[in-house]
Design a protein around this motif. Structure first.
Motif, PDB file in Angstrom:
ATOM      1  N   GLY A 136      12.341 -25.966  -2.906  1.00 31.05           N
ATOM      2  CA  GLY A 136      10.916 -25.840  -3.213  1.00 31.05           C
ATOM      3  C   GLY A 136      10.058 -26.653  -2.266  1.00 31.05           C
ATOM      4  N   ALA A 137      10.514 -27.874  -1.920  1.00 31.80           N
ATOM      5  CA  ALA A 137       9.765 -28.708  -0.985  1.00 31.80           C
ATOM      6  C   ALA A 137       9.690 -28.052   0.396  1.00 31.80           C
ATOM      7  N   ALA A 138      10.801 -27.489   0.849  1.00 31.47           N
ATOM      8  CA  ALA A 138      10.822 -26.822   2.152  1.00 31.47           C
ATOM      9  C   ALA A 138       9.868 -25.628   2.169  1.00 31.47           C
ATOM     10  N   LEU A 139       9.884 -24.850   1.104  1.00 31.39           N
ATOM     11  CA  LEU A 139       9.003 -23.688   1.015  1.00 31.39           C
ATOM     12  C   LEU A 139       7.542 -24.122   1.053  1.00 31.39           C
ATOM     13  N   GLY A 140       7.209 -25.139   0.255  1.00 30.35           N
ATOM     14  CA  GLY A 140       5.835 -25.621   0.233  1.00 30.35           C
ATOM     15  C   GLY A 140       5.413 -26.211   1.563  1.00 30.35           C
ATOM     16  N   GLY A 141       6.326 -26.951   2.219  1.00 32.29           N
ATOM     17  CA  GLY A 141       5.998 -27.542   3.508  1.00 32.29           C
ATOM     18  C   GLY A 141       5.739 -26.496   4.578  1.00 32.29           C
ATOM     19  N   ALA A 142       6.550 -25.450   4.607  1.00 32.52           N
ATOM     20  CA  ALA A 142       6.362 -24.390   5.599  1.00 32.52           C
ATOM     21  C   ALA A 142       5.028 -23.685   5.395  1.00 32.52           C
ATOM     22  N   LEU A 143       4.714 -23.354   4.151  1.00 34.09           N
ATOM     23  CA  LEU A 143       3.458 -22.652   3.873  1.00 34.09           C
ATOM     24  C   LEU A 143       2.253 -23.549   4.164  1.00 34.09           C
ATOM     25  N   GLY A 144       2.358 -24.839   3.797  1.00 28.29           N
ATOM     26  CA  GLY A 144       1.246 -25.748   4.036  1.00 28.29           C
ATOM     27  C   GLY A 144       0.968 -25.955   5.512  1.00 28.29           C
ATOM     28  N   ILE A 145       2.020 -26.155   6.304  1.00 29.64           N
ATOM     29  CA  ILE A 145       1.839 -26.356   7.740  1.00 29.64           C
ATOM     30  C   ILE A 145       1.333 -25.076   8.405  1.00 29.64           C
ATOM     31  N   ALA A 146       1.796 -23.924   7.935  1.00 27.84           N
ATOM     32  CA  ALA A 146       1.307 -22.662   8.495  1.00 27.84           C
ATOM     33  C   ALA A 146      -0.189 -22.514   8.249  1.00 27.84           C
ATOM     34  N   ALA A 147      -0.640 -22.881   7.044  1.00 28.93           N
ATOM     35  CA  ALA A 147      -2.066 -22.812   6.743  1.00 28.93           C
ATOM     36  C   ALA A 147      -2.862 -23.757   7.645  1.00 28.93           C
ATOM     37  N   LEU A 148      -2.311 -24.956   7.891  1.00 23.39           N
ATOM     38  CA  LEU A 148      -2.985 -25.920   8.762  1.00 23.39           C
ATOM     39  C   LEU A 148      -3.072 -25.397  10.198  1.00 23.39           C
ATOM     40  N   ILE A 149      -1.976 -24.852  10.709  1.00 21.78           N
ATOM     41  CA  ILE A 149      -1.974 -24.312  12.073  1.00 21.78           C
ATOM     42  C   ILE A 149      -2.975 -23.171  12.197  1.00 21.78           C
ATOM     43  N   TYR A 150      -3.000 -22.291  11.204  1.00 23.47           N
ATOM     44  CA  TYR A 150      -3.919 -21.150  11.243  1.00 23.47           C
ATOM     45  C   TYR A 150      -5.364 -21.634  11.200  1.00 23.47           C
ATOM     46  N   ALA A 151      -5.631 -22.651  10.365  1.00 22.49           N
ATOM     47  CA  ALA A 151      -6.998 -23.167  10.255  1.00 22.49           C
ATOM     48  C   ALA A 151      -7.450 -23.811  11.560  1.00 22.49           C
ATOM     49  N   ILE A 152      -6.550 -24.550  12.224  1.00 24.01           N
ATOM     50  CA  ILE A 152      -6.909 -25.195  13.483  1.00 24.01           C
ATOM     51  C   ILE A 152      -7.174 -24.165  14.576  1.00 24.01           C
ATOM     52  N   SER A 153      -6.328 -23.136  14.621  1.00 14.64           N
ATOM     53  CA  SER A 153      -6.427 -22.149  15.707  1.00 14.64           C
ATOM     54  C   SER A 153      -7.437 -21.058  15.429  1.00 14.64           C
ATOM     55  N   ARG A 154      -7.912 -20.976  14.184  1.00 12.79           N
ATOM     56  CA  ARG A 154      -8.771 -19.860  13.808  1.00 12.79           C
ATOM     57  C   ARG A 154     -10.106 -19.942  14.523  1.00 12.79           C
ATOM     58  N   GLY A 155     -10.526 -18.837  15.043  1.00 11.83           N
ATOM     59  CA  GLY A 155     -11.825 -18.723  15.688  1.00 11.83           C
ATOM     60  C   GLY A 155     -12.303 -17.309  15.537  1.00 11.83           C
ATOM     61  N   PRO A 156     -13.377 -16.933  16.204  1.00 14.15           N
ATOM     62  CA  PRO A 156     -13.863 -15.545  16.122  1.00 14.15           C
ATOM     63  C   PRO A 156     -12.816 -14.530  16.512  1.00 14.15           C
ATOM     64  N   ALA A 169      -6.877 -16.608  21.026  1.00  7.38           N
ATOM     65  CA  ALA A 169      -6.537 -17.099  19.685  1.00  7.38           C
ATOM     66  C   ALA A 169      -5.036 -17.300  19.557  1.00  7.38           C
ATOM     67  N   GLY A 170      -4.259 -16.369  20.104  1.00  7.23           N
ATOM     68  CA  GLY A 170      -2.817 -16.515  20.056  1.00  7.23           C
ATOM     69  C   GLY A 170      -2.349 -17.748  20.805  1.00  7.23           C
ATOM     70  N   ASN A 171      -2.945 -18.000  21.969  1.00  7.89           N
ATOM     71  CA  ASN A 171      -2.585 -19.199  22.730  1.00  7.89           C
ATOM     72  C   ASN A 171      -2.953 -20.461  21.961  1.00  7.89           C
ATOM     73  N   ARG A 172      -4.121 -20.451  21.302  1.00  7.52           N
ATOM     74  CA  ARG A 172      -4.512 -21.614  20.513  1.00  7.52           C
ATOM     75  C   ARG A 172      -3.534 -21.848  19.366  1.00  7.52           C
ATOM     76  N   LEU A 173      -3.093 -20.765  18.723  1.00  7.33           N
ATOM     77  CA  LEU A 173      -2.150 -20.900  17.607  1.00  7.33           C
ATOM     78  C   LEU A 173      -0.843 -21.511  18.090  1.00  7.33           C
ATOM     79  N   ILE A 174      -0.347 -21.054  19.242  1.00  4.60           N
ATOM     80  CA  ILE A 174       0.911 -21.589  19.775  1.00  4.60           C
ATOM     81  C   ILE A 174       0.754 -23.049  20.155  1.00  4.60           C
ATOM     82  N   LEU A 175      -0.351 -23.391  20.833  1.00  2.40           N
ATOM     83  CA  LEU A 175      -0.564 -24.781  21.232  1.00  2.40           C
ATOM     84  C   LEU A 175      -0.736 -25.689  20.024  1.00  2.40           C
ATOM     85  N   ALA A 176      -1.492 -25.233  19.021  1.00  2.17           N
ATOM     86  CA  ALA A 176      -1.645 -26.022  17.796  1.00  2.17           C
ATOM     87  C   ALA A 176      -0.294 -26.223  17.115  1.00  2.17           C
TER      88      ALA A 176
END
Length: 359
Positions: A136-156, A169-176
């Protein structure tokens, strides 16, 4: 009548080429490797005995002492989970790589697997978690970090816009993701320094990815997750193919670019998260499956990516559990050690070939 007869003969002549596709051979390879994984190894089982054990288990009939337990409680659930996590990682990597049009875009590289690892190791070291709590911790950690990465890389460009903005946007997501993965790697190392030797050993096995904890309960939970996620992948396959034409072209064809991108990210993350939660971060499977499938089928293919992922995990686990002990004085390796050894040179090869193309 003659024309109809010619059409029938032409249909039967073309049937082998339609059936014997690269994807068919990949599926056949998975079936063969599954049989090798279950029947051969340190404990061999004949085909008649396997079916006798399976029928006896399903019907409550006669069982073969020792063999029934080894097959039904170790070999078979291990192989079943190997197929499912391999397919899940393969689909996850294929979705990311196809959407972002970048072979480096996979859960291993952009930090999602590290999110699961950091959360799981924290739960093991700080809270003494075991079994389902670690999952459960692993599942929550993966989803939480994915949300953080998406939020950081998200733009128009992730919401809407043209092809160039989509690539940015794809490059930003990979770099983030790479940056966050580095930070999470430091978190894992810090947690390992705080653990006692026994806890650190348990965490290290999990961090490398292992099918040793495989059982039918874990297989059941993973199959339920895939029953939800695989239809989502099927539904997204068509729009994703159109999205490969570029954001402007896809929008002109009526595709809701922002919604499809978000749906692909959520589905790919969920696939990687449930696979990681079931067996740990099995290195490089998601990264390897897509490019290998593309070279085998000569096009982007999500079914082929899933089959290649399953084939990689089954083969690597068989080598780790049965062949490695012959070379390492009885040491059984986690499956992630073998896939990591395969993935590192493949990553270097991809970078070298990419540099040659750019030149």
């Amino acid at each position: 009548m003659a024309l109809e007869g010619n059409r029938t003969r032409k249909h039967w002549r073309e049937l082998p080429s339609r059936v014997l596709t690269p994807t068919f051979f990949l599926a056949f390879g998975v079936v063969v490797m599954f049989a090798i994984h279950v029947l051969l190894g340190s404990y061999t089982v004949t085909i008649p005995d396997f079916f006798k054990i399976l029928i006896g288990h399903l019907t409550g009939g006669e069982r073969i002492p020792g063999a029934s337990f080894i097959v039904m409680e170790n070999k078979l659930p291990r192989a079943v989970i190997g197929v499912m996590i391999g397919a899940a990682f393969g689909l996850s990597g294929g979705l990311f790589q196809t959407m972002l049009r970048n072979p480096l875009a996979s859960p291993d590289v952009i930090g999602i697997s590290y999110g699961a690892s950091a959360a799981a190791v924290t739960a093991i070291v700080i809270f003494g978690a075991t079994g389902p709590a670690v999952t459960g911790a692993a599942l929550g950690g993966a989803l939480g970090i994915a949300a953080l990465i998406y939020a950081i890389s998200r733009g128009p460009s992730l919401g809407s816009g043209g092809g160039n903005r989509g690539n940015a946007a794809g490059n930003r997501l990979i770099l983030a993701g790479v940056g966050i993965a580095a930070a999470l790697h430091a978190v894992v190392n810090f947690m390992m320094t705080r653990a006692d030797i026994r806890t650190a050993a348990d965490a290290l096995v999990w961090l490398n990815g292992s099918l040793n904890p495989a059982n039918w309960d874990r297989a059941g939970m993973l199959s339920l997750a895939l029953l939800v996620l695989v239809p989502a992948v099927i539904a997204l396959a068509g729009p994703l193919r159109i999205l490969e034409l570029g954001d402007d072209a896809a929008a002109g064809l009526g595709i809701r670019v922002g919604f499809i991108r978000l749906a692909v990210v959520v589905t790919a993350v969920a696939l990687a998260a449930v696979a990681t939660a079931a067996a740990g971060p099995v290195s490089f499977v998601a990264f390897l499956a897509g490019p290998i499938a593309r070279r085998f089928t000569r096009k982007a293919s999500l079914p082929a990516s899933a089959l290649v992922g399953a084939l990689i995990v089954l083969t690597a686990d068989y080598v780790a559990a049965n062949l490695a002990p012959l070379l390492l004085d009885g040491t059984v390796l986690p499956v992630g050690v073998i896939t990591g050894a395969l993935g590192a040179p493949f990553l270097l090869w991809l970078l070298v070939t990419a540099n040659r193309k750019d030149a």
